[in-house]
Design a protein around this motif. Sequence first.
Motif, PDB file in Angstrom:
ATOM      1  N   LEU A 119      -7.661  34.554 -38.648  1.00 50.13           N
ATOM      2  CA  LEU A 119      -6.861  34.056 -37.545  1.00 50.13           C
ATOM      3  C   LEU A 119      -7.629  34.213 -36.398  1.00 50.13           C
ATOM      4  O   LEU A 119      -7.423  33.504 -35.558  1.00 50.13           O
ATOM      5  CB  LEU A 119      -5.551  34.920 -37.490  1.00 50.13           C
ATOM      6  CG  LEU A 119      -4.659  34.881 -36.445  1.00 50.13           C
ATOM      7  CD1 LEU A 119      -3.949  33.559 -36.690  1.00 50.13           C
ATOM      8  CD2 LEU A 119      -3.550  35.757 -36.535  1.00 50.13           C
ATOM      9  N   LYS A 120      -8.378  35.195 -36.050  1.00 52.09           N
ATOM     10  CA  LYS A 120      -9.300  35.439 -34.835  1.00 52.09           C
ATOM     11  C   LYS A 120     -10.263  34.116 -34.855  1.00 52.09           C
ATOM     12  O   LYS A 120     -10.492  33.476 -33.770  1.00 52.09           O
ATOM     13  CB  LYS A 120     -10.037  36.608 -34.964  1.00 52.09           C
ATOM     14  CG  LYS A 120     -11.040  36.753 -33.678  1.00 52.09           C
ATOM     15  CD  LYS A 120     -11.672  38.189 -33.938  1.00 52.09           C
ATOM     16  CE  LYS A 120     -12.533  38.425 -32.436  1.00 52.09           C
ATOM     17  NZ  LYS A 120     -13.107  39.395 -32.847  1.00 52.09           N
ATOM     18  N   SER A 121     -10.791  33.644 -35.808  1.00 53.11           N
ATOM     19  CA  SER A 121     -11.627  32.477 -35.903  1.00 53.11           C
ATOM     20  C   SER A 121     -10.696  31.122 -35.440  1.00 53.11           C
ATOM     21  O   SER A 121     -11.532  30.300 -34.654  1.00 53.11           O
ATOM     22  CB  SER A 121     -12.299  32.315 -37.367  1.00 53.11           C
ATOM     23  OG  SER A 121     -13.220  33.334 -37.647  1.00 53.11           O
ATOM     24  N   ILE A 122      -9.638  31.105 -36.052  1.00 51.89           N
ATOM     25  CA  ILE A 122      -8.905  29.937 -35.882  1.00 51.89           C
ATOM     26  C   ILE A 122      -8.507  29.781 -34.285  1.00 51.89           C
ATOM     27  O   ILE A 122      -8.486  28.838 -33.634  1.00 51.89           O
ATOM     28  CB  ILE A 122      -7.582  29.968 -36.746  1.00 51.89           C
ATOM     29  CG1 ILE A 122      -7.933  29.766 -38.435  1.00 51.89           C
ATOM     30  CG2 ILE A 122      -6.619  28.612 -36.272  1.00 51.89           C
ATOM     31  CD1 ILE A 122      -6.838  29.891 -39.148  1.00 51.89           C
ATOM     32  N   ARG A 123      -8.301  30.918 -33.829  1.00 52.73           N
ATOM     33  CA  ARG A 123      -7.714  30.955 -32.260  1.00 52.73           C
ATOM     34  C   ARG A 123      -9.009  30.640 -31.566  1.00 52.73           C
ATOM     35  O   ARG A 123      -8.861  29.958 -30.240  1.00 52.73           O
ATOM     36  CB  ARG A 123      -7.242  32.561 -32.212  1.00 52.73           C
ATOM     37  CG  ARG A 123      -6.031  32.681 -32.495  1.00 52.73           C
ATOM     38  CD  ARG A 123      -5.328  33.948 -32.373  1.00 52.73           C
ATOM     39  NE  ARG A 123      -3.988  34.148 -32.779  1.00 52.73           N
ATOM     40  CZ  ARG A 123      -3.237  35.221 -32.954  1.00 52.73           C
ATOM     41  NH1 ARG A 123      -3.772  36.406 -32.939  1.00 52.73           N
ATOM     42  NH2 ARG A 123      -1.994  35.262 -33.120  1.00 52.73           N
ATOM     43  N   ASN A 129     -11.301  23.662 -28.599  1.00 51.60           N
ATOM     44  CA  ASN A 129     -10.909  22.429 -28.766  1.00 51.60           C
ATOM     45  C   ASN A 129      -9.770  22.349 -29.409  1.00 51.60           C
ATOM     46  O   ASN A 129      -9.538  21.369 -30.248  1.00 51.60           O
ATOM     47  CB  ASN A 129     -12.109  21.568 -29.498  1.00 51.60           C
ATOM     48  CG  ASN A 129     -12.375  21.963 -30.977  1.00 51.60           C
ATOM     49  OD1 ASN A 129     -11.789  23.035 -31.496  1.00 51.60           O
ATOM     50  ND2 ASN A 129     -13.177  21.341 -31.647  1.00 51.60           N
ATOM     51  N   GLY A 130      -8.765  22.841 -28.812  1.00 47.89           N
ATOM     52  CA  GLY A 130      -7.296  22.870 -29.377  1.00 47.89           C
ATOM     53  C   GLY A 130      -6.996  21.525 -29.144  1.00 47.89           C
ATOM     54  O   GLY A 130      -5.960  21.040 -30.125  1.00 47.89           O
ATOM     55  N   LEU A 155       3.690  35.233 -32.043  1.00 44.64           N
ATOM     56  CA  LEU A 155       3.768  36.248 -30.948  1.00 44.64           C
ATOM     57  C   LEU A 155       4.655  35.753 -29.931  1.00 44.64           C
ATOM     58  O   LEU A 155       4.646  34.763 -29.447  1.00 44.64           O
ATOM     59  CB  LEU A 155       2.354  36.330 -30.513  1.00 44.64           C
ATOM     60  CG  LEU A 155       1.523  36.813 -31.496  1.00 44.64           C
ATOM     61  CD1 LEU A 155      -0.202  36.753 -30.749  1.00 44.64           C
ATOM     62  CD2 LEU A 155       1.495  38.305 -32.052  1.00 44.64           C
ATOM     63  N   LYS A 156       5.286  36.856 -29.356  1.00 44.23           N
ATOM     64  CA  LYS A 156       5.916  36.603 -28.079  1.00 44.23           C
ATOM     65  C   LYS A 156       5.243  36.482 -26.787  1.00 44.23           C
ATOM     66  O   LYS A 156       5.598  35.968 -25.635  1.00 44.23           O
ATOM     67  CB  LYS A 156       7.120  37.571 -27.704  1.00 44.23           C
ATOM     68  CG  LYS A 156       8.166  37.721 -28.760  1.00 44.23           C
ATOM     69  CD  LYS A 156       9.128  38.586 -28.671  1.00 44.23           C
ATOM     70  CE  LYS A 156      10.258  38.656 -29.576  1.00 44.23           C
ATOM     71  NZ  LYS A 156      10.111  38.941 -31.027  1.00 44.23           N
ATOM     72  N   ASP A 170       0.919  27.755 -27.042  1.00 44.39           N
ATOM     73  CA  ASP A 170       1.690  27.504 -28.096  1.00 44.39           C
ATOM     74  C   ASP A 170       1.073  27.648 -29.475  1.00 44.39           C
ATOM     75  O   ASP A 170       1.702  27.898 -30.504  1.00 44.39           O
ATOM     76  CB  ASP A 170       2.501  26.152 -28.139  1.00 44.39           C
ATOM     77  CG  ASP A 170       1.408  24.969 -27.972  1.00 44.39           C
ATOM     78  OD1 ASP A 170       0.426  25.346 -27.487  1.00 44.39           O
ATOM     79  OD2 ASP A 170       1.757  23.717 -28.436  1.00 44.39           O
ATOM     80  N   LEU A 171      -0.339  26.969 -29.651  1.00 45.74           N
ATOM     81  CA  LEU A 171      -1.037  27.071 -31.079  1.00 45.74           C
ATOM     82  C   LEU A 171      -1.521  28.706 -31.039  1.00 45.74           C
ATOM     83  O   LEU A 171      -1.465  29.289 -32.219  1.00 45.74           O
ATOM     84  CB  LEU A 171      -2.222  26.351 -30.798  1.00 45.74           C
ATOM     85  CG  LEU A 171      -1.529  24.887 -31.044  1.00 45.74           C
ATOM     86  CD1 LEU A 171      -2.940  24.010 -30.745  1.00 45.74           C
ATOM     87  CD2 LEU A 171      -1.079  24.527 -32.228  1.00 45.74           C
ATOM     88  N   LEU A 172      -1.895  29.228 -29.835  1.00 40.51           N
ATOM     89  CA  LEU A 172      -2.604  30.647 -29.861  1.00 40.51           C
ATOM     90  C   LEU A 172      -1.690  31.675 -30.366  1.00 40.51           C
ATOM     91  O   LEU A 172      -2.100  32.791 -30.972  1.00 40.51           O
ATOM     92  CB  LEU A 172      -3.183  30.992 -28.566  1.00 40.51           C
ATOM     93  CG  LEU A 172      -4.388  29.899 -28.184  1.00 40.51           C
ATOM     94  CD1 LEU A 172      -4.761  30.489 -26.787  1.00 40.51           C
ATOM     95  CD2 LEU A 172      -5.528  30.235 -29.151  1.00 40.51           C
ATOM     96  N   ARG A 173      -0.272  31.347 -30.148  1.00 30.62           N
ATOM     97  CA  ARG A 173       0.658  32.443 -30.387  1.00 30.62           C
ATOM     98  C   ARG A 173       0.799  32.513 -32.124  1.00 30.62           C
ATOM     99  O   ARG A 173       1.616  33.477 -32.634  1.00 30.62           O
ATOM    100  CB  ARG A 173       1.923  32.369 -29.934  1.00 30.62           C
ATOM    101  CG  ARG A 173       1.963  32.802 -28.153  1.00 30.62           C
ATOM    102  CD  ARG A 173       3.095  32.217 -27.538  1.00 30.62           C
ATOM    103  NE  ARG A 173       3.093  32.938 -26.430  1.00 30.62           N
ATOM    104  CZ  ARG A 173       4.081  32.331 -25.215  1.00 30.62           C
ATOM    105  NH1 ARG A 173       4.937  31.487 -25.487  1.00 30.62           N
ATOM    106  NH2 ARG A 173       3.869  33.014 -23.981  1.00 30.62           N
ATOM    107  N   ARG A 174       0.698  31.394 -32.766  1.00 31.17           N
ATOM    108  CA  ARG A 174       0.700  31.333 -34.150  1.00 31.17           C
ATOM    109  C   ARG A 174       0.306  32.490 -35.010  1.00 31.17           C
ATOM    110  O   ARG A 174      -0.732  32.782 -34.750  1.00 31.17           O
ATOM    111  CB  ARG A 174       0.591  29.920 -34.709  1.00 31.17           C
ATOM    112  CG  ARG A 174       1.652  28.895 -34.163  1.00 31.17           C
ATOM    113  CD  ARG A 174       1.081  27.623 -34.910  1.00 31.17           C
ATOM    114  NE  ARG A 174       1.983  26.420 -34.599  1.00 31.17           N
ATOM    115  CZ  ARG A 174       3.142  26.579 -35.390  1.00 31.17           C
ATOM    116  NH1 ARG A 174       3.377  27.056 -36.232  1.00 31.17           N
ATOM    117  NH2 ARG A 174       4.262  25.495 -35.095  1.00 31.17           N
TER     118      ARG A 174
END
Length: 217
Positions: A119-123, A129-130, A155-156, A170-174
Amino acid sequence: MDFKTMYQFLRKLQKNNSKEWMDEHRSEYHSIRDNYIEWLNEMDIQLAAIDPDYTPTPGKKAINRINNNLMFHPNKPIYKDHFGAGLDQESKQGDFYIHLGVNESFIGGGYWHPSSKLLKSIRAAIDYNGEDLKQIVNKKSFKNRFGDMIVDNPLKTAPKGYSQNHEHIDLLRRRSFAVSCPLTEKEVIASNFKEYVVTIYKEMLPFRRYLNQAVTV
């Protein structure tokens, strides 16, 4: 592969979910399972031919056990009401998942509940380059096939190390990055189901490639 027979067996199993019933119908189960494994082997070859990054996954490795894990879920039935299998399986996470069941059939892919490391790598990739990921998931044909990414208790607040004002917050909270395409029983038992699976694989491929690259960097 006679998927109609598979569905008929699963319906009977759902009504008679016991070891005694399964023991009496063990040969029927193994016949269906073996045929499904052979079908998965054919899909494995076909998908490898269209994707140079595909990880060969024989049917025996791809198919999941039909027994529920009662150690962690003691209230579940002994047996599942579906056959599940993961192709293009570099690991248990990020595969191309085929779920054929009595109550639900679908094809999914991406990372569902990835480890904190993944998850850390995806973020980190999204931070870099989101916009590329957004372009993939907002493509019209992708939206028509999968809709939005599956929502999984985001995440809130912003994850540690990222600003609430980040352009891709919005993506980073996933917590998960996965999509699915629902299947009807009619689609599964149709003569062109294999070709339909290939179509879904191709549409999902840019999404899965983005995530796979993110977790390997």
